[in-house]
Design a protein around this motif. Sequence first.
Motif, PDB file in Angstrom:
ATOM      1  N   LEU A  49      27.323  52.942  42.991  1.00  0.00           N
ATOM      2  CA  LEU A  49      27.578  52.121  41.810  1.00  0.00           C
ATOM      3  C   LEU A  49      28.916  51.410  41.910  1.00  0.00           C
ATOM      4  N   PHE A  50      29.957  52.130  42.286  1.00  0.00           N
ATOM      5  CA  PHE A  50      31.285  51.534  42.345  1.00  0.00           C
ATOM      6  C   PHE A  50      31.403  50.530  43.480  1.00  0.00           C
ATOM      7  N   SER A  51      30.650  50.757  44.557  1.00  0.00           N
ATOM      8  CA  SER A  51      30.631  49.797  45.649  1.00  0.00           C
ATOM      9  C   SER A  51      30.036  48.477  45.166  1.00  0.00           C
ATOM     10  N   LYS A  52      29.000  48.584  44.360  1.00  0.00           N
ATOM     11  CA  LYS A  52      28.359  47.396  43.810  1.00  0.00           C
ATOM     12  C   LYS A  52      29.284  46.678  42.841  1.00  0.00           C
ATOM     13  N   ILE A  53      29.984  47.448  42.000  1.00  0.00           N
ATOM     14  CA  ILE A  53      30.900  46.862  41.030  1.00  0.00           C
ATOM     15  C   ILE A  53      32.028  46.117  41.734  1.00  0.00           C
ATOM     16  N   ASN A  54      32.503  46.668  42.867  1.00  0.00           N
ATOM     17  CA  ASN A  54      33.594  46.026  43.610  1.00  0.00           C
ATOM     18  C   ASN A  54      33.175  44.690  44.203  1.00  0.00           C
ATOM     19  N   GLN A  55      31.843  44.449  44.227  1.00  0.00           N
ATOM     20  CA  GLN A  55      31.324  43.173  44.716  1.00  0.00           C
ATOM     21  C   GLN A  55      31.024  42.219  43.569  1.00  0.00           C
ATOM     22  N   LYS A  56      31.581  42.515  42.384  1.00  0.00           N
ATOM     23  CA  LYS A  56      31.296  41.714  41.193  1.00  0.00           C
ATOM     24  C   LYS A  56      31.612  40.241  41.432  1.00  0.00           C
ATOM     25  N   PRO A  57      30.793  39.336  40.888  1.00  0.00           N
ATOM     26  CA  PRO A  57      31.015  37.908  41.066  1.00  0.00           C
ATOM     27  C   PRO A  57      32.398  37.504  40.574  1.00  0.00           C
ATOM     28  N   PRO A  58      33.131  36.691  41.331  1.00  0.00           N
ATOM     29  CA  PRO A  58      34.485  36.282  40.944  1.00  0.00           C
ATOM     30  C   PRO A  58      34.571  35.697  39.546  1.00  0.00           C
ATOM     31  N   GLU A  59      33.550  34.925  39.146  1.00  0.00           N
ATOM     32  CA  GLU A  59      33.620  34.284  37.832  1.00  0.00           C
ATOM     33  C   GLU A  59      33.602  35.301  36.697  1.00  0.00           C
ATOM     34  N   ARG A  60      32.943  36.424  36.904  1.00  0.00           N
ATOM     35  CA  ARG A  60      32.916  37.459  35.873  1.00  0.00           C
ATOM     36  C   ARG A  60      34.276  38.155  35.791  1.00  0.00           C
ATOM     37  N   LYS A  61      34.892  38.368  36.958  1.00  0.00           N
ATOM     38  CA  LYS A  61      36.215  38.991  36.976  1.00  0.00           C
ATOM     39  C   LYS A  61      37.224  38.072  36.310  1.00  0.00           C
ATOM     40  N   VAL A  62      37.135  36.780  36.618  1.00  0.00           N
ATOM     41  CA  VAL A  62      38.050  35.808  36.013  1.00  0.00           C
ATOM     42  C   VAL A  62      37.872  35.775  34.506  1.00  0.00           C
ATOM     43  N   LYS A  63      36.631  35.816  34.029  1.00  0.00           N
ATOM     44  CA  LYS A  63      36.370  35.791  32.591  1.00  0.00           C
ATOM     45  C   LYS A  63      37.021  36.993  31.916  1.00  0.00           C
ATOM     46  N   ALA A  64      36.869  38.157  32.511  1.00  0.00           N
ATOM     47  CA  ALA A  64      37.468  39.363  31.934  1.00  0.00           C
ATOM     48  C   ALA A  64      38.980  39.250  31.915  1.00  0.00           C
ATOM     49  N   GLU A  65      39.571  38.732  32.995  1.00  0.00           N
ATOM     50  CA  GLU A  65      41.028  38.599  33.073  1.00  0.00           C
ATOM     51  C   GLU A  65      41.560  37.595  32.058  1.00  0.00           C
ATOM     52  N   GLU A  66      40.735  36.599  31.725  1.00  0.00           N
ATOM     53  CA  GLU A  66      41.149  35.603  30.738  1.00  0.00           C
ATOM     54  C   GLU A  66      41.091  36.154  29.315  1.00  0.00           C
ATOM     55  N   LEU A  67      40.130  37.035  29.070  1.00  0.00           N
ATOM     56  CA  LEU A  67      39.898  37.523  27.707  1.00  0.00           C
ATOM     57  C   LEU A  67      40.673  38.789  27.363  1.00  0.00           C
ATOM     58  N   LEU A  68      40.953  39.611  28.357  1.00  0.00           N
ATOM     59  CA  LEU A  68      41.543  40.920  28.095  1.00  0.00           C
ATOM     60  C   LEU A  68      43.025  40.979  28.452  1.00  0.00           C
ATOM     61  N   SER A  69      43.740  41.845  27.737  1.00  0.00           N
ATOM     62  CA  SER A  69      45.149  42.081  28.052  1.00  0.00           C
ATOM     63  C   SER A  69      45.240  42.938  29.311  1.00  0.00           C
ATOM     64  N   ARG A  70      46.450  43.056  29.871  1.00  0.00           N
ATOM     65  CA  ARG A  70      46.636  43.857  31.074  1.00  0.00           C
ATOM     66  C   ARG A  70      46.227  45.305  30.847  1.00  0.00           C
TER      67      ARG A  70
END
Length: 209
Positions: free
Chosen positions: A134-155
């Motif tokens: 599961l965590f291996s799959k999560i580490n392959q998360k699409p960049p756009e989803r990671k960027v969206k989370a980083e834009e919306l969430l605090s550190r």
Amino acid sequence: MQIGIIEDDSILRENIETFFSIYPDIEVNISASSIESFLTQSLQVNQEPYIVFIDVGLPGISGIEGISKVRERFQNTHIVMISGTCNEESIWEAVKAGANGYLLKPLSLKRLVEQIDIIKNNGALISPEVASMLFSKINQKPPERKVKAEELLSRRELDVMDYLLKGMSYKEIADKLYISYTTVNDHVKKIYHKLGINSKGELLALFIN
């Protein structure tokens, strides 16, 4: 605590029932060999099971299909899948359907009782082999989803989210970040609100292709 079991292997189901019977604070109030039987029995109980263990490979309605049906009957029940194989497709489908955990057979019943506390502390009940996949799959998360989370969430919210994705309980996250359990809970509520989701299963699904 009330617990439900949906397992077509009658010997395993009886073993689980017998084992839980020695714990005065745990009661198996529904024990069924299929989703259909579980739903029929569910009409006879007065208290919602805290956890329902569901075998993935069931006759009739499959375990994964049954997740939504159990949820319709018991909205707040925690659902943990059990399976004899570490099948990647089944794991993803279970997570996306809203399962709170995924365990592999053979089950260590003694350890299972200890792990129930993980669920009670908002953690995910996951076998090591499943967690690794599961965590291996999560580490392959699409960049756009990671960027969206980083834009919306605090550190700090991002830190909490990363630990949630690793299956850590609220207490474990609190200890890791040197904050209180209540603060972790507040962060999780904000994360869910900002990402437009309602559960840990939906959070995991966001980062699975």
